[in-house]
Design a protein around this motif. Structure first.
Motif, short mmCIF file in Angstrom:
data_model
loop_
_atom_site.label_atom_id
_atom_site.label_comp_id
_atom_site.label_asym_id
_atom_site.label_seq_id
_atom_site.Cartn_x
_atom_site.Cartn_y
_atom_site.Cartn_z
N PHE A 252 0.84 -1.21 0.00
CA PHE A 252 0.00 0.00 0.00
C PHE A 252 0.87 1.25 0.00
CE2 PHE A 252 -2.11 3.42 2.30
CZ PHE A 252 -3.34 3.50 1.68
N ALA A 253 1.84 1.31 0.92
CA ALA A 253 2.72 2.48 1.02
C ALA A 253 3.56 2.65 -0.24
CB ALA A 253 3.62 2.35 2.24
N ALA A 254 4.08 1.54 -0.78
CA ALA A 254 4.90 1.61 -1.99
C ALA A 254 4.11 2.20 -3.15
CB ALA A 254 5.42 0.22 -2.35
N THR A 255 2.86 1.81 -3.27
CA THR A 255 2.02 2.30 -4.37
C THR A 255 1.91 3.81 -4.35
OG1 THR A 255 0.73 0.25 -4.37
CG2 THR A 255 -0.27 2.18 -5.42
N PHE A 256 1.59 4.37 -3.19
CA PHE A 256 1.40 5.81 -3.10
C PHE A 256 2.71 6.57 -3.10
CE2 PHE A 256 -2.66 4.13 -1.68
CZ PHE A 256 -3.54 4.91 -2.42
N GLN A 257 3.77 5.93 -2.61
CA GLN A 257 5.09 6.56 -2.71
C GLN A 257 5.53 6.66 -4.16
OE1 GLN A 257 7.16 7.99 -0.57
NE2 GLN A 257 6.13 7.57 1.37
N PHE A 258 5.27 5.61 -4.95
CA PHE A 258 5.61 5.65 -6.38
C PHE A 258 4.79 6.72 -7.11
CE2 PHE A 258 7.44 1.19 -6.31
CZ PHE A 258 8.70 1.57 -6.76
N ILE A 259 3.50 6.81 -6.78
CA ILE A 259 2.65 7.82 -7.41
C ILE A 259 3.19 9.22 -7.12
CG2 ILE A 259 0.36 8.91 -7.35
CD1 ILE A 259 -0.79 6.09 -6.84
N ARG A 260 3.52 9.45 -5.86
CA ARG A 260 4.02 10.78 -5.47
C ARG A 260 5.36 11.08 -6.14
NH1 ARG A 260 4.93 12.77 0.72
NH2 ARG A 260 6.42 11.07 0.65
N LEU A 261 6.25 10.08 -6.17
CA LEU A 261 7.56 10.28 -6.79
C LEU A 261 7.42 10.57 -8.28
CD1 LEU A 261 10.65 10.18 -6.34
CD2 LEU A 261 10.55 7.74 -6.82
N TYR A 262 6.51 9.88 -8.95
CA TYR A 262 6.28 10.12 -10.38
C TYR A 262 5.83 11.56 -10.63
CZ TYR A 262 4.06 9.93 -14.97
OH TYR A 262 3.68 10.20 -16.25
N ARG A 263 5.00 12.07 -9.76
CA ARG A 263 4.49 13.43 -9.92
C ARG A 263 5.57 14.49 -9.73
NH1 ARG A 263 1.08 15.36 -6.54
NH2 ARG A 263 -0.15 16.57 -8.02
N TRP A 264 6.69 14.11 -9.10
CA TRP A 264 7.78 15.07 -8.88
C TRP A 264 8.66 15.25 -10.12
CZ3 TRP A 264 9.58 12.90 -3.47
CH2 TRP A 264 8.58 13.18 -2.53
N GLN A 265 8.41 14.49 -11.17
CA GLN A 265 9.03 14.66 -12.49
C GLN A 265 10.56 14.49 -12.46
OE1 GLN A 265 6.97 17.73 -15.02
NE2 GLN A 265 6.28 18.51 -13.02
N GLY A 266 10.99 13.43 -11.80
CA GLY A 266 12.42 13.18 -11.69
C GLY A 266 13.12 12.89 -13.01
N LEU A 267 12.39 12.36 -13.99
CA LEU A 267 13.03 12.02 -15.27
C LEU A 267 13.51 13.26 -16.02
CD1 LEU A 267 10.69 9.17 -16.61
CD2 LEU A 267 12.97 8.96 -15.59
N LYS A 268 13.00 14.42 -15.63
CA LYS A 268 13.44 15.66 -16.27
C LYS A 268 14.73 16.21 -15.66
CE LYS A 268 8.77 17.15 -17.60
NZ LYS A 268 7.75 18.23 -17.48
N THR A 269 15.26 15.53 -14.65
CA THR A 269 16.42 16.06 -13.93
C THR A 269 17.72 15.35 -14.28
OG1 THR A 269 16.22 14.53 -12.03
CG2 THR A 269 14.86 16.52 -11.98
N LEU A 270 17.70 14.48 -15.27
CA LEU A 270 18.86 13.62 -15.53
C LEU A 270 20.12 14.38 -15.90
CD1 LEU A 270 17.15 10.68 -17.47
CD2 LEU A 270 17.64 10.89 -15.01
N HIS A 271 20.01 15.63 -16.26
CA HIS A 271 21.18 16.43 -16.61
C HIS A 271 21.80 17.11 -15.39
CE1 HIS A 271 17.89 19.31 -16.33
NE2 HIS A 271 18.80 20.26 -16.17
N GLU A 272 21.13 17.03 -14.22
CA GLU A 272 21.61 17.74 -13.03
C GLU A 272 21.78 16.79 -11.84
OE1 GLU A 272 23.29 19.66 -10.67
OE2 GLU A 272 22.82 20.97 -12.38
N PRO A 273 23.03 16.42 -11.50
CA PRO A 273 23.27 15.45 -10.42
C PRO A 273 22.65 15.83 -9.08
CG PRO A 273 25.26 15.78 -11.70
CD PRO A 273 24.28 16.80 -12.18
N LEU A 274 22.63 17.13 -8.74
CA LEU A 274 22.08 17.54 -7.45
C LEU A 274 20.57 17.38 -7.39
CD1 LEU A 274 24.07 20.62 -6.12
CD2 LEU A 274 24.12 18.25 -5.35
N LEU A 275 19.94 17.16 -8.53
CA LEU A 275 18.51 16.89 -8.54
C LEU A 275 18.23 15.39 -8.67
CD1 LEU A 275 17.06 19.79 -10.74
CD2 LEU A 275 16.93 19.53 -8.27
N TRP A 276 18.83 14.74 -9.69
CA TRP A 276 18.50 13.32 -9.86
C TRP A 276 18.97 12.47 -8.69
CZ3 TRP A 276 22.54 10.09 -9.61
CH2 TRP A 276 23.76 10.41 -10.20
#
Length: 400
Positions: A252-276
């Motif tokens: 249950f917790a993993a599901t909502f943690q993944f949803i929240r993490l996806y909404r933070w748009q981490g895939l757009k940060t791959l060019h910046e180490p301090l973000l990814w």
């Protein structure tokens, strides 16, 4: 806004004691480099006469209450200055707090009664909680007050961990649970802290740097992501219920943690180490919850917990202390030393310590040393590149 009226007085304070992040980030990182090789040596050679606590207890306790808690204290003692505008703990007061942290690390290797070490460590946690509480209450920054009960809860768990040591009861007290239950509870304590603070800073840092809109926060989503950690903390002390309810709660917790993490748009940060690095470290939380919830490695939950302990707790710590050091040293956050290899190394340490050890147990000793080497490499890079900043004045000549 913070105002220092006596510049001459400020200049007389050693730079390393001008703000909380300085001594705790530096010496916690050095301690991280020391602790793992010592533990691996203890694991191979057995209990030494000098160590007054069981070697396994020392290993877990020192990584949670020695290393990770020092970073937490360095962070909150620094952040409370930003939250309130009141000068953070510094000079002799900060040196005193640092001494209360350092002393137990040394006393474990002397014939000092455990009650003395416990008192010193309790004073450290309590003093830091008071330092934060005074400033937050004075300026009525109530949303940051949650750190105080959280730290007091850690103080209680730490005290119980001493009482749980077999054959060395303190004040005649006996506990109905083991040290293992306490270590589990502290993993969820740190996971809750990361979940709350991660939701505050990771999407904010990402949106600010990328120039995109910060995702809207939903109460139901935050609750679904955070409340399971509170329940897991409690269940740690109730073995029968823990075995029954934890697996579905993990999923249950993993599901909502993944949803929240996806909404933070981490895939757009791959060019910046301090973000990814922040997104990657945080991703180990739902990953480990999923591994535990699906029972992928039956009977090896303690191994799977290293996904959170190393990948997330240490991973987010490394990313945050890099960022905080740059900012509070008066430097441009995104123009500092490159930490890419360090961030990858700590993630690699988590994967080796968990999956490689479980898949190839015949190579366990070698894999443990590999994971330990990656861990030490990561924190050594931080220490070498950022240690000088921690012991020198800010480059912009501001206090702190």
């Amino acid at each position: 806004m913070l105002n220092i009226v006596d510049r001459a007085k400020e200049d007389r304070v050693l730079p390393i004691f001008r703000l909380g992040f300085r001594p705790f980030f530096l010496f916690a990182s050095l301690y991280a480099i020391l602790c793992i090789p010592v533990w691996l040596w203890l694991r191979s050679h057995g209990q030494p006469d000098l160590l007054v606590v069981p070697a396994l207890w020392w290993h877990v306790h020192e990584l949670l209450f020695g290393f990770a808690m020092a970073i937490v204290m360095g962070f909150v003692l620094t952040a409370v200055q930003n939250w309130t505008g009141i000068r953070g703990t510094h000079s002799w007061a900060l040196a005193g707090l640092f001494s209360l942290w350092l002393l137990p690390r040394l006393l474990f290797w002397t014939p000092t009664p455990l009650i003395i070490i416990l008192i010193i460590e309790s004073l450290f946690i309590l003093s830091c909680a008071i330092a934060v509480a005074k400033r937050v209450i004075k300026m009525k920054r109530w949303k940051n007050l949650f750190f105080v009960p959280l730290l007091l809860l850690a103080l209680v768990v730490n005290a119980l961990s001493y009482i749980s040591i077999n054959g060395q009861p303190i004040l005649g007290l006996q506990l109905p649970f083991t040290s293992s239950a306490l270590w589990q509870s502290m993993i969820w304590w740190f996971a809750l802290l990361l979940s709350i603070m991660g939701a505050r800073v990771i999407p904010f840092f990402t949106a600010t740097k990328l120039g995109i809109d910060k995702p809207r926060s939903f109460f139901w989503l935050e609750s679904a992501a955070n409340i399971p950690f509170i329940v897991l903390f409690i269940l740690s002390f109730i073995p029968n219920l823990n075995a029954l309810w934890s697996p579905p709660l993990f999923v249950f917790a993993a599901t909502f943690q993944f949803i929240r993490l996806y909404r933070w748009q981490g895939l757009k940060t791959l060019h910046e180490p301090l973000l990814w690095s922040l997104h990657l470290g945080y991703a180990f939380i739902p990953l480990s919850l999923l591994v535990l919830g699906l029972n992928l490695f039956p009977g090896f939950w303690h191994v799977s917990l290293h996904l959170i302990a190393i990948g997330s707790i240490a991973g987010v710590i490394l990313a945050m202390i890099t960022r905080v050091t740059m900012g509070h040293a008066g430097r441009n956050i995104y123009q500092g030393p490159n930490m890419t290899w360090a961030f990858l190394a700590i993630a690699g340490a988590a994967l080796v310590r968990t999956f490689a050890v479980l898949l190839w147990p015949q190579w366990m000793n070698e894999l443990l040393w590999l994971a330990g080497g990656l861990w030490c490499f990561a924190f050594a890079i931080f220490t070498l590149k950022f240690g000088p900043m921690l012991v020198q004045p800010r480059v912009d000549d501001h206090p702190g």
